[in-house]
Scaffold this motif. Structure first.
Motif, short mmCIF file in Angstrom:
data_model
loop_
_atom_site.label_atom_id
_atom_site.label_comp_id
_atom_site.label_asym_id
_atom_site.label_seq_id
_atom_site.Cartn_x
_atom_site.Cartn_y
_atom_site.Cartn_z
N HIS B 255 -7.33 0.17 -1.58
CA HIS B 255 -5.92 -0.44 -1.48
C HIS B 255 -5.11 -0.68 -2.47
CE1 HIS B 255 -3.30 -2.06 1.78
NE2 HIS B 255 -3.10 -2.95 0.48
N HIS B 304 -8.33 -3.30 6.10
CA HIS B 304 -7.59 -2.70 7.31
C HIS B 304 -7.86 -0.99 7.78
CE1 HIS B 304 -4.24 -2.42 4.45
NE2 HIS B 304 -5.13 -1.84 4.02
N HIS B 305 -8.81 -0.42 6.26
CA HIS B 305 -8.92 0.77 6.59
C HIS B 305 -10.35 1.21 7.07
CE1 HIS B 305 -6.17 1.86 4.25
NE2 HIS B 305 -6.31 0.67 3.05
CU LIG Z 1 -4.88 -0.23 2.53
#
Ligand SMILES: [Cu+2]
Ligand code: HEM
Lengths: 205, 533, 97
Positions: B255, B304-305
């Protein structure tokens, strides 16, 4: 801070060089940091199995190696004091002593790992694969972490040798010893990581 | 004008050797920047061709030109090339190297030899990535994310591809290290932190991400290799491992890595907009500090992945919340850009057009990103074409278009020649249209349930897929047009002025192309950047 | 002129290093010894606490942080905080599963 005195200096920027070294050390810390994170997660999942695993490790050898590394960390730190005082002979001796201690560390590790292999305690061995899952992970971590650390010891030894030669031909001298300081920082990093590896692997019983 | 005085530019031979060797042994930051650009340009075109192959396969349902295994291999290399070899090094290694030292008034980066060394490491990594396609038991088929446990079990050549990613990461770390030290130690006299232009600010934040996040993926990839070689079991449930931990470690890096792609892009846009509006940038400090804030908070949102991975519910809402927090500094930048344009005397030149396209596409990418960051919607569209559309809007529409903007902005400075601006504008329009036709339908397809990484689809998706493929070809045509135009500009373009756009940063005060040493006398800085009034 | 002339050098006397080593060794023995008492949940905490003390000493004295540029101190602290936040956030997952 750096706002005040920024110089355009073709010759040298010791602070810059040291900053570079520290940044590199940060990357190493986080490299091992990732491993410590993995360790923490699995220890949290399998506290008992980790306990049993740690019982299999040789605390005496581990303690011995801790002492060796701590002493070597001191000798390399002293070599900087020596060069700052202009005593390059002493500085070289101290670097050599550090190198020697590094060898002792490796020999120790050789016996330690050797004994493990003799008892079929290595990742993927038939014996280990029959263990409880947490112990499999423990031994995986043990070998992976100490192995990676050992790799850093070997790299550190190469660095120390280079330092010795540079001291010899006076590339590193009383007025210009940032290389020695940076090399020293690397060696302390090796020590620093071991300081955390040792209790986590050997003393979590 | 300084241009009349003869001088030796960095493009002319200057080392012991002649020709190619002169370049391959040069530690000059500008040359290294160009060397990165040529390498990355080639990788990009390969990646684009692979993308087109996938689009052709998806032109009609069923097997069109390739089977599932080939398709899996192709989306994996496409992803690996585009992510690790194009967008992550892209702006910082190319334009950071070319212009950051000049913009802060330095002669070079702090460690020029290390800089050249990073380039070689980059090339080694790239070679490994290519080799992974042709050696072992077939090209890796895991996707660029190498998710365990599949990646520890598939028979394909995963180890080499992973090693390639590791080596490429090393190169990225060293570039970051170099830039941090350069920015701390080598700013011109008088250039305090808050007099530094905003592209270097963006690179500074980026460098911290490269430096501190990459080691985590490094160790993860090493563990993956160890697992494959020695059955260590870190990520194998049968041996006590937890595959979700792999995802944690992977995204702790990956990220932040998307900020490695987008932060320098935002920096470029922040340079271009004031120049073409001839106005002082609005909210200088807000932009500078929001880069740092993005870098900082960007470390904390990786989860959030993983909303659908089986992560704890608490972790899901915490990560969802943090994701919304990180959107704030990004939005601050967008407002600043728009506010800078307000009442400016805007010159609609090619770099500005690309910048406007950037803002537009980045907004779409960013807002759809928020809908992915909110837990409930993500569960619905996770692993669908919606995600593919989202990240292409961010990475290609954002970083890619910013790269093109930078290319057109600095081209006259880099080569001392000007490209044909009319053709460049036309190519821009084609790219913009093609891009949207290519990716917008995928939002719709994704919402309707078209999964990602599939070589085949149900008949109801056919219209969207065909449209998307047509867009791909339009975009491809635009890219070819843009590149030929630039090559022609290099070969026979008219001579460029030292400051063709009326820029205010230091690189525009020196001749085009810059002399070997950048500055005859080290510059002394007294005013703030973007001082147009 | 190079920078290091303007910056006053700090020379650490040998005895300081000696003293630090003694403390470090003492810490090591304590943490090895503590294992033999049944301290339950505390034992890991104590082992880690001692390791942190040792690590701080190495950073401050052997690695000269105490006498070096403030910038380095800030950066080291920031990196440690970053690492701690990685751990905390990961455990937000593992502790609440
Ligand atoms: Cu991300
Ligand atoms: C003309 C240009 C491009 C075309 C036609 C294209 C097309 C595609 C297609 C069809 C997929 C596979 C979707 C799936 O089946 O799941 C894909 C995946 C992907 N693309 Fe692109 N793309 C292009 C440019 C780019 C660029 C510039 C980037 C990065 C900056 C990029 C990054 C990716 C990534 C990361 C994936 C995911 C790979 C994976 O699922 O493992 N692409 N692209």
């Amino acid at each position: 801070m750096s706002d005040v005195a920024i110089k355009h200096d073709e010759h040298r920027d010791d602070i810059g060089a040291k900053l570079g070294m520290w940044l590199f050390i940060f990357t190493e810390l986080l490299l091992f940091g990732g491993l410590f994170l993995v360790y923490a997660v699995y220890r949290n999942i399998y506290p008992e199995d980790f306990h049993l695993g740690a019982l299999q490790l040789n605390v005496t050898l581990g303690t011995l190696n801790t002492i060796v590394l701590l002493v070597s960390s001191m000798t390399v730190a002293m070599s900087i004091t020596a060069i700052q005082k202009g005593n390059s002979k002493l500085s070289m001796r101290l670097v050599l002593l550090t190198l020697l201690l590094a060898c002792v560390f490796l020999v120790n590790k050789y016996f330690e790992w050797g004994a493990k292999f003799e008892h079929d305690l290595y990742p993927g061995s038939d014996l280990v694969l029959q263990f409880k899952r947490g112990s499999i992970i423990f031994f995986g971590l043990y070998f992976f972490m100490t192995g990676l650390h050992m790799f850093h010891v070997i790299v550190g030894m190469v660095v120390l040798m280079v330092l010795w030669f540079k001291l010899k031909n006076t590339t590193i001298n009383k007025d210009d010893h940032v290389l020695l300081e940076n090399g020293g920082l690397y060696w302390h990093l090796v020590d620093l990581i071991w300081i955390f590896l040792f209790p986590l692997l050997y003393l979590v019983t | 004008m300084t241009t009349t005085i003869p001088y030796k530019s960095y493009l002319e031979p200057h080392g012991k050797y002649r020709g190619l060797l002169d370049w391959l042994t040069s530690t000059d930051h500008k040359r290294i920047g160009l060397m990165y650009m040529y390498a990355i340009g080639v990788f990009f075109m390969i990646g684009v061709l692979l993308g087109l192959l996938m689009r052709i396969e998806l032109f009609s349902p069923g097997e069109t030109i390739m089977g599932p295994q080939t398709y899996n291999g192709i989306f994996t290399v496409h992803g690996v090339i585009m992510i690790f070899m194009v967008v992550i090094p892209g702006l910082s290694a190319v334009f950071g190297n070319l212009f950051m030292p000049i913009m802060i008034g330095a002669k070079d980066v702090a460690f020029p030899k290390l800089n050249l060394f990073s380039w070689y490491i980059f090339i080694c990594g790239a070679i490994l990535a290519v080799l992974s396609q042709f050696t072992g038991n077939g090209p890796p088929d895991t996707g660029w994310t190498f998710y365990a446990p599949y990646s520890t079990q598939t028979g394909t050549n995963v180890i080499m591809a992973v090693t390639a990613a590791f080596v490429l990461g090393f190169s990225s770390i060293l570039t970051g290290l170099n830039f941090i030290v350069t920015i701390h130690r080598m700013r011109a006299p008088g250039m305090t932190w808050f007099k530094m232009p905003l592209f270097p600010w963006a690179l500074y934040s980026t460098a911290w991400i490269q430096l501190l996040a990459t080691p985590i993926v490094g160790i993860t990839l090493l563990m993956l290799i160890a697992e494959r070689l020695f059955k260590i079991g870190f990520f194998d449930p049968a041996l006590g491992g937890d595959p979700i931990l792999f995802q944690h470690l992977f995204w702790i890096y990956s990220h932040p890595a998307v900020y490695v792609m987008i932060l320098p892009a935002m920096g470029v846009i922040t340079e271009i907009i004031p120049t073409f509006c001839q106005r002082k940038v609005f909210g200088y400090k807000a932009i500078a500090l929001s880069s740092i804030a993005i870098a900082g908070v960007g470390y904390l949102v990786w989860g959030h992945h993983m909303f659908t991975s089986g992560m704890s519910f608490t972790a899901r809402w915490v990560f969802s919340f943090l994701t919304f927090v990180v959107a704030v500094p990004s939005a601050i930048k967008v407002f600043s850009w728009v506010a800078t344009m307000y009442k400016g005397s805007i010159a609609l030149k090619t770099p500005f057009l690309y910048s406007v396209a950037f803002i537009f596409l980045f907004m779409i990418g960013g807002l759809t990103g928020l809908s992915l960051g909110s837990l409930a919607t993500d569960v619905h569209v996770h692993d669908t074409a919606y995600v593919v559309a989202h990240f292409h809007y961010i990475i290609f529409g954002g970083m890619g278009f910013a790269f093109f903007a930078a290319l057109h902005y600095w081209f006259p400075k880099m080569y001392g020649k000007m490209y044909n601006q009319r053709i460049a504008d036309i190519a821009w329009l084609i790219n913009f249209i093609g891009f949207n036709i290519l990716y917008f339908p995928q939002f719709v397809l994704g919402l309707q349930g078209m999964p990602r990484r599939y070589f085949d689809y149900l008949p109801q998706f056919e219209t969207g897929e065909i449209l998307s493929t047509i867009g791909g070809f339009i975009l491809f045509a635009g890219l070819i047009m843009m590149i030929t135009n630039l090559i022609n500009g290099y070969r026979k373009g008219e001579k460029a002025l030292d400051n063709p756009w009326g820029g205010s940063t230091l690189e525009w005060t020196i001749p085009s192309p810059p002399p070997m040493e950048n500055f005859d006398t080290p510059p002394v800085v007294s005013n703030e950047p973007y001082d147009y009034e | 002129m190079s920078n290091h002339d303007t910056e006053k050098q700090h020379i650490t006397p040998y005895w300081v290093y000696g003293l630090i080593l003694v403390i470090l060794l003492a810490c090591t023995f304590i943490s090895v010894d503590v294992v033999h008492y049944d301290l339950k949940a505390w034992s890991v905490g104590i082992a880690l606490g001692i390791a942190c003390i040792k690590g701080t000493l190495v950073l401050a004295y052997f690695m000269h942080l105490k006498f070096d540029n403030v910038l380095f101190k800030i950066l080291v602290a920031a990196v440690i905080m970053l690492f701690v936040s990685f751990i905390l956030l990961t455990f937000v997952d593992y502790l609440y599963r």
